[in-house]
Design a protein around this motif. Structure first.
Motif, PDB file in Angstrom:
ATOM      1  N   ILE A  72      71.659  41.768  70.799  1.00 20.45           N
ATOM      2  CA  ILE A  72      71.062  40.450  71.172  1.00 20.45           C
ATOM      3  C   ILE A  72      71.411  40.111  72.723  1.00 20.45           C
ATOM      4  CG2 ILE A  72      71.263  38.003  71.147  1.00 20.45           C
ATOM      5  CD1 ILE A  72      71.482  38.418  68.066  1.00 20.45           C
ATOM      6  N   GLU A 117      69.949  43.031  75.026  1.00 21.91           N
ATOM      7  CA  GLU A 117      68.322  43.383  75.016  1.00 21.91           C
ATOM      8  C   GLU A 117      67.758  42.286  75.032  1.00 21.91           C
ATOM      9  OE1 GLU A 117      68.097  46.190  71.727  1.00 21.91           O
ATOM     10  OE2 GLU A 117      69.982  47.493  72.591  1.00 21.91           O
ATOM     11  N   TYR A 118      68.303  40.983  74.866  1.00 24.55           N
ATOM     12  CA  TYR A 118      67.281  39.929  74.688  1.00 24.55           C
ATOM     13  C   TYR A 118      67.135  39.482  75.872  1.00 24.55           C
ATOM     14  CZ  TYR A 118      67.302  38.290  69.793  1.00 24.55           C
ATOM     15  OH  TYR A 118      66.874  38.563  68.101  1.00 24.55           O
ATOM     16  N   SER A 119      65.625  39.232  76.198  1.00 23.10           N
ATOM     17  CA  SER A 119      65.536  38.648  77.840  1.00 23.10           C
ATOM     18  C   SER A 119      66.032  37.479  78.097  1.00 23.10           C
ATOM     19  CB  SER A 119      63.884  38.600  77.669  1.00 23.10           C
ATOM     20  OG  SER A 119      63.348  37.287  77.114  1.00 23.10           O
ATOM     21  N   GLU A 136      64.514  34.644  76.092  1.00 25.56           N
ATOM     22  CA  GLU A 136      64.921  34.554  74.655  1.00 25.56           C
ATOM     23  C   GLU A 136      66.364  34.149  74.457  1.00 25.56           C
ATOM     24  OE1 GLU A 136      62.510  38.295  72.538  1.00 25.56           O
ATOM     25  OE2 GLU A 136      63.925  38.814  74.035  1.00 25.56           O
ATOM     26  N   LEU A 137      67.328  34.526  75.339  1.00 25.06           N
ATOM     27  CA  LEU A 137      68.700  34.134  75.190  1.00 25.06           C
ATOM     28  C   LEU A 137      68.764  32.609  75.442  1.00 25.06           C
ATOM     29  CD1 LEU A 137      70.528  36.824  77.345  1.00 25.06           C
ATOM     30  CD2 LEU A 137      70.939  36.592  74.732  1.00 25.06           C
ATOM     31  N   GLU A 189      71.184  33.382  65.178  1.00 27.59           N
ATOM     32  CA  GLU A 189      70.029  34.515  65.271  1.00 27.59           C
ATOM     33  C   GLU A 189      70.181  35.811  64.564  1.00 27.59           C
ATOM     34  OE1 GLU A 189      66.686  35.856  67.412  1.00 27.59           O
ATOM     35  OE2 GLU A 189      67.230  33.912  66.888  1.00 27.59           O
TER      36      GLU A 189
END
Length: 312
Positions: free
Chosen positions: A139, A142-144, A147-148, A213
């Motif tokens: 997370i 790799e999350y944009s 998204e974060l 999440e």
């Protein structure tokens, strides 16, 4: 390390179940088996307890703690979202009570390599079920940024979510973020110092958000409560302990909806939607830990217990 966990709201929860000696009860978040042990003590020779947990360490510890109760106890490694099919495998269609303790166990927090705690440096993990492939590291790296930001804002309710997400993305461009210690430092630099001095640990909300999440905690809760209430026998009760406002809101609203499911406009003289109440909310206000419990176990301070009883 031994699986140690101080059970929160122990007697309030088990008393709230109204345990019948011959009843069937489910501890859907078995943990170290604290609530389950107290339920088993109140069961007669024909009573039964089914314990469910997705954590292998919890399953092992609870199995040992409950082995003195013999065949009364069945322990299943699974997520409570699968309670219905798991109970059907055992030939059980309805139960007399369910407990759900939604906190992270002291063992999980205190075992450094599980990566739940911001107080110890360890690999970014945070998996409740270690069979799961994805970890907190995925997370964070790799999350944009968008998204974060969403995760930290919605699940951590942190007003500095935007800044924290921006700093995480900037840092991981230099090198992957691998440990809780690294993430901790990034969060510290994202929050003004004067806020850090008064607002508790700066990483608490972000770590909570990432954990929720990763383990889909709120979706699982939201998707499971109606099924659990449906599985209760008449007079059966579900007792849910939450540890933050997001969980508590979901429980409160599900209990209210099952008590009063009518969707007719308020000006209708009689109900025509045909939706029938499934029971009653026993706790108009949540039950909180006593001052003594909060004093002896600081992790109990945010706990809230809500109880629902099935009528039909």
């Amino acid at each position: 390390m031994a699986f140690e966990h101080t059970t929160v709201l122990l007697h309030e929860t088990v008393d709230g179940l109204n345990v019948r000696p011959d009843g069937i009860y489910v501890d859907a978040t078995l943990g170290g088996g604290g609530h389950a042990f107290e339920v088993c003590r109140r069961l007669g020779s024909t009573g039964r307890l089914i314990g469910i947990d997705q954590d292998a360490d919890a399953i092992k510890a609870a199995g040992q703690r409950l082995e003195g109760f013999g065949e009364k106890v069945t322990v299943i490694r699974s997520n409570y979202r699968d309670m219905k099919p798991e109970l059907h495998k055992l030939g059980i269609d309805s139960v007399d009570g369910i407990t759900l303790d939604l906190g992270v166990s002291s063992y999980q927090l205190d075992t450094a390599d599980r990566g739940f705690s911001y107080r110890m440096d360890a690999p970014l993990d945070m998996r409740m079920d270690q069979r799961q492939k994805m970890t907190a590291r995925d997370i964070v790296n790799e999350y944009s940024e968008v998204e974060l930001f969403r995760v930290i804002r919605d699940y951590g309710e942190d007003r500095f979510a935007k800044n924290i997400a921006k700093h995480i993305v900037a840092e991981r461009e230099k090198a992957p973020i691998e440990t809780t210690g690294q993430l901790n430092e990034i969060i510290r630099h994202s929050i003004p110092m004067k806020i850090q001095k008064t607002g508790g640990h700066p990483s608490k909300r972000t770590f909570q958000a990432i954990r929720i999440e990763l383990n889909h905690e709120l979706e699982v809760l939201r998707d499971s409560l109606d099924d659990m209430i449906d599985m209760l026998s008449p007079g059966g009760r579900i007792c849910v302990i939450t540890f933050h406002s997001l969980e508590d809101r979901i429980v409160k609203s599900a209990f209210r909806r099952n008590e009063n499911p009518c969707t007719c406009p308020s000006h209708f003289p009689v109900c025509v939607c045909g939706k029938v109440s499934k029971g009653k909310v026993v706790t108009r206000k949540p039950i909180l830990p006593s001052p003594e419990e909060q004093e002896s176990n600081s992790r109990s301070k945010s706990a809230k217990l809500r109880i629902f009883e099935r009528i039909v």
